[in-house]
Write a protein that holds these residues in place. Sequence first.
Motif, PDB file in Angstrom:
ATOM      1  N   LEU A 196       0.843  -1.186   0.000  1.00 29.32           N
ATOM      2  CA  LEU A 196       0.000   0.000   0.000  1.00 29.32           C
ATOM      3  C   LEU A 196       0.883   1.242   0.000  1.00 29.32           C
ATOM      4  CD1 LEU A 196      -2.960   1.025   0.174  1.00 29.32           C
ATOM      5  CD2 LEU A 196      -2.646   1.140   2.661  1.00 29.32           C
ATOM      6  N   ARG A 197       0.656   2.103  -0.979  1.00 35.85           N
ATOM      7  CA  ARG A 197       1.425   3.339  -1.089  1.00 35.85           C
ATOM      8  C   ARG A 197       0.507   4.542  -0.903  1.00 35.85           C
ATOM      9  NH1 ARG A 197       3.844  -0.185  -4.762  1.00 35.85           N
ATOM     10  NH2 ARG A 197       6.117  -0.337  -4.561  1.00 35.85           N
ATOM     11  N   HIS A 198       1.097   5.649  -0.491  1.00 40.93           N
ATOM     12  CA  HIS A 198       0.341   6.890  -0.323  1.00 40.93           C
ATOM     13  C   HIS A 198       0.978   7.991  -1.141  1.00 40.93           C
ATOM     14  CE1 HIS A 198       3.210   9.142   2.309  1.00 40.93           C
ATOM     15  NE2 HIS A 198       3.655   7.906   2.519  1.00 40.93           N
ATOM     16  N   TYR A 199       0.158   8.951  -1.569  1.00 37.75           N
ATOM     17  CA  TYR A 199       0.661  10.054  -2.369  1.00 37.75           C
ATOM     18  C   TYR A 199       1.302  11.098  -1.472  1.00 37.75           C
ATOM     19  CZ  TYR A 199       0.784  14.086  -5.480  1.00 37.75           C
ATOM     20  OH  TYR A 199       1.200  15.165  -6.210  1.00 37.75           O
ATOM     21  N   ASP A 200       2.556  11.404  -1.762  1.00 38.64           N
ATOM     22  CA  ASP A 200       3.308  12.420  -1.033  1.00 38.64           C
ATOM     23  C   ASP A 200       3.314  13.690  -1.870  1.00 38.64           C
ATOM     24  OD1 ASP A 200       5.049  13.923   0.460  1.00 38.64           O
ATOM     25  OD2 ASP A 200       6.836  12.781  -0.054  1.00 38.64           O
ATOM     26  N   ALA A 201       2.536  14.679  -1.456  1.00 40.83           N
ATOM     27  CA  ALA A 201       2.392  15.907  -2.241  1.00 40.83           C
ATOM     28  C   ALA A 201       3.703  16.661  -2.379  1.00 40.83           C
ATOM     29  CB  ALA A 201       1.330  16.802  -1.607  1.00 40.83           C
ATOM     30  N   ASP A 202       4.575  16.550  -1.390  1.00 40.96           N
ATOM     31  CA  ASP A 202       5.847  17.277  -1.450  1.00 40.96           C
ATOM     32  C   ASP A 202       6.742  16.764  -2.575  1.00 40.96           C
ATOM     33  OD1 ASP A 202       5.131  18.867   0.693  1.00 40.96           O
ATOM     34  OD2 ASP A 202       6.020  17.516   2.175  1.00 40.96           O
ATOM     35  N   SER A 203       6.782  15.468  -2.758  1.00 39.36           N
ATOM     36  CA  SER A 203       7.630  14.885  -3.796  1.00 39.36           C
ATOM     37  C   SER A 203       6.872  14.609  -5.091  1.00 39.36           C
ATOM     38  CB  SER A 203       8.250  13.573  -3.297  1.00 39.36           C
ATOM     39  OG  SER A 203       7.237  12.585  -3.096  1.00 39.36           O
ATOM     40  N   GLY A 204       5.527  14.599  -5.001  1.00 39.87           N
ATOM     41  CA  GLY A 204       4.724  14.265  -6.169  1.00 39.87           C
ATOM     42  C   GLY A 204       4.783  12.794  -6.522  1.00 39.87           C
ATOM     43  N   GLU A 205       5.140  11.940  -5.556  1.00 39.08           N
ATOM     44  CA  GLU A 205       5.282  10.518  -5.803  1.00 39.08           C
ATOM     45  C   GLU A 205       4.465   9.714  -4.795  1.00 39.08           C
ATOM     46  OE1 GLU A 205       9.416   9.708  -5.514  1.00 39.08           O
ATOM     47  OE2 GLU A 205       9.933  10.696  -7.425  1.00 39.08           O
ATOM     48  N   PHE A 206       4.205   8.463  -5.158  1.00 39.58           N
ATOM     49  CA  PHE A 206       3.559   7.526  -4.244  1.00 39.58           C
ATOM     50  C   PHE A 206       4.648   6.777  -3.489  1.00 39.58           C
ATOM     51  CE2 PHE A 206       0.001   8.590  -6.796  1.00 39.58           C
ATOM     52  CZ  PHE A 206      -1.137   8.263  -6.074  1.00 39.58           C
ATOM     53  N   ARG A 207       4.534   6.756  -2.166  1.00 39.98           N
ATOM     54  CA  ARG A 207       5.552   6.114  -1.339  1.00 39.98           C
ATOM     55  C   ARG A 207       4.917   5.078  -0.420  1.00 39.98           C
ATOM     56  NH1 ARG A 207      10.225   8.989  -1.602  1.00 39.98           N
ATOM     57  NH2 ARG A 207      10.142  11.159  -2.333  1.00 39.98           N
ATOM     58  N   LEU A 208       5.698   4.057  -0.067  1.00 42.32           N
ATOM     59  CA  LEU A 208       5.229   3.051   0.867  1.00 42.32           C
ATOM     60  C   LEU A 208       5.006   3.663   2.250  1.00 42.32           C
ATOM     61  CD1 LEU A 208       7.494  -0.018   0.037  1.00 42.32           C
ATOM     62  CD2 LEU A 208       5.022   0.127  -0.312  1.00 42.32           C
ATOM     63  N   PHE A 209       3.968   3.202   2.924  1.00 44.86           N
ATOM     64  CA  PHE A 209       3.772   3.596   4.308  1.00 44.86           C
ATOM     65  C   PHE A 209       4.873   2.953   5.163  1.00 44.86           C
ATOM     66  CE2 PHE A 209      -0.663   4.409   3.036  1.00 44.86           C
ATOM     67  CZ  PHE A 209      -0.884   5.622   3.695  1.00 44.86           C
ATOM     68  N   PRO A 210       5.408   3.681   6.124  1.00 42.25           N
ATOM     69  CA  PRO A 210       6.375   3.054   7.034  1.00 42.25           C
ATOM     70  C   PRO A 210       5.691   1.999   7.897  1.00 42.25           C
ATOM     71  CG  PRO A 210       5.795   5.272   7.774  1.00 42.25           C
ATOM     72  CD  PRO A 210       5.211   5.112   6.410  1.00 42.25           C
ATOM     73  N   ASP A 211       6.448   0.999   8.314  1.00 44.66           N
ATOM     74  CA  ASP A 211       5.879  -0.114   9.071  1.00 44.66           C
ATOM     75  C   ASP A 211       5.400   0.299  10.469  1.00 44.66           C
ATOM     76  OD1 ASP A 211       6.326  -1.875   7.000  1.00 44.66           O
ATOM     77  OD2 ASP A 211       8.302  -2.465   7.728  1.00 44.66           O
ATOM     78  N   ASP A 212       5.913   1.413  10.968  1.00 46.17           N
ATOM     79  CA  ASP A 212       5.578   1.794  12.338  1.00 46.17           C
ATOM     80  C   ASP A 212       4.396   2.750  12.430  1.00 46.17           C
ATOM     81  OD1 ASP A 212       6.814   3.927  11.171  1.00 46.17           O
ATOM     82  OD2 ASP A 212       8.190   4.358  12.825  1.00 46.17           O
ATOM     83  N   VAL A 213       3.663   2.932  11.327  1.00 50.56           N
ATOM     84  CA  VAL A 213       2.490   3.809  11.372  1.00 50.56           C
ATOM     85  C   VAL A 213       1.406   3.176  12.224  1.00 50.56           C
ATOM     86  CG1 VAL A 213       0.609   4.770  10.016  1.00 50.56           C
ATOM     87  CG2 VAL A 213       2.932   4.904   9.146  1.00 50.56           C
TER      88      VAL A 213
END
Length: 213
Positions: A196-213
């Motif tokens: 599962l990835r989330h959109y990071d508006a700062d980078s304009g990319e989809f990134r994986l959620f960290p495991d410690d969320v």
Amino acid sequence: MEEAIRRMLRGFRHFRKEHFDDTGLFDELRHGQSPNALVVACSDSRVDPALLTRSAPGDIFVIRNVANLIPAYDPDGRCHGVSAALEYAVRHLHVEHIIVLGHSDCGGIKALMSEKRDEEQSEFIRRWLSVAEEARTAVLERMPDASMETRRHACEEAAVTLSLENLMTFPWVRERAEAGSLKLHGWHFDLNHGLLRHYDADSGEFRLFPDDV
């Protein structure tokens, strides 16, 4: 009775025991709902937002449609199912989060990106997918030489971000988002790898959620 229906009925009996008979959950829910989040997901049978997030009844308000699209604000007097559900979730249920949930191998995006799409017979699908035409055009312009698989994946993500942009055309969404009482999220579920990835508006990319969320 067909086995498919029998299996669904057995599933309902399990649901009733787990959520209705053995807990007091529906003693509360029968008086109303107060979900914290709205999830806009695809109708694809493999991508059930309640199952993916292990949400209980009452946790999330869900809108599902082909390719998890949100059209722009357009109060023209016609019937707008997505906009009506969005309005109910925001203005009446006062959800605090809206999550647009895209996914890999999306049939709607495949149809949108198909080179033969003008030859395909469709009464409703083609017109509905035109909501994401801007995403399709942007992908084709940005990566004209990429493989079709790469472009489809890029369009799945672009359709999510386009829906986030369209959300902000609704005045009552924009007002709450700018006030900080409503947060918008773009997610993409990779059903091939269970990621599962989330959109990071700062980078304009989809990134994986960290495991410690």
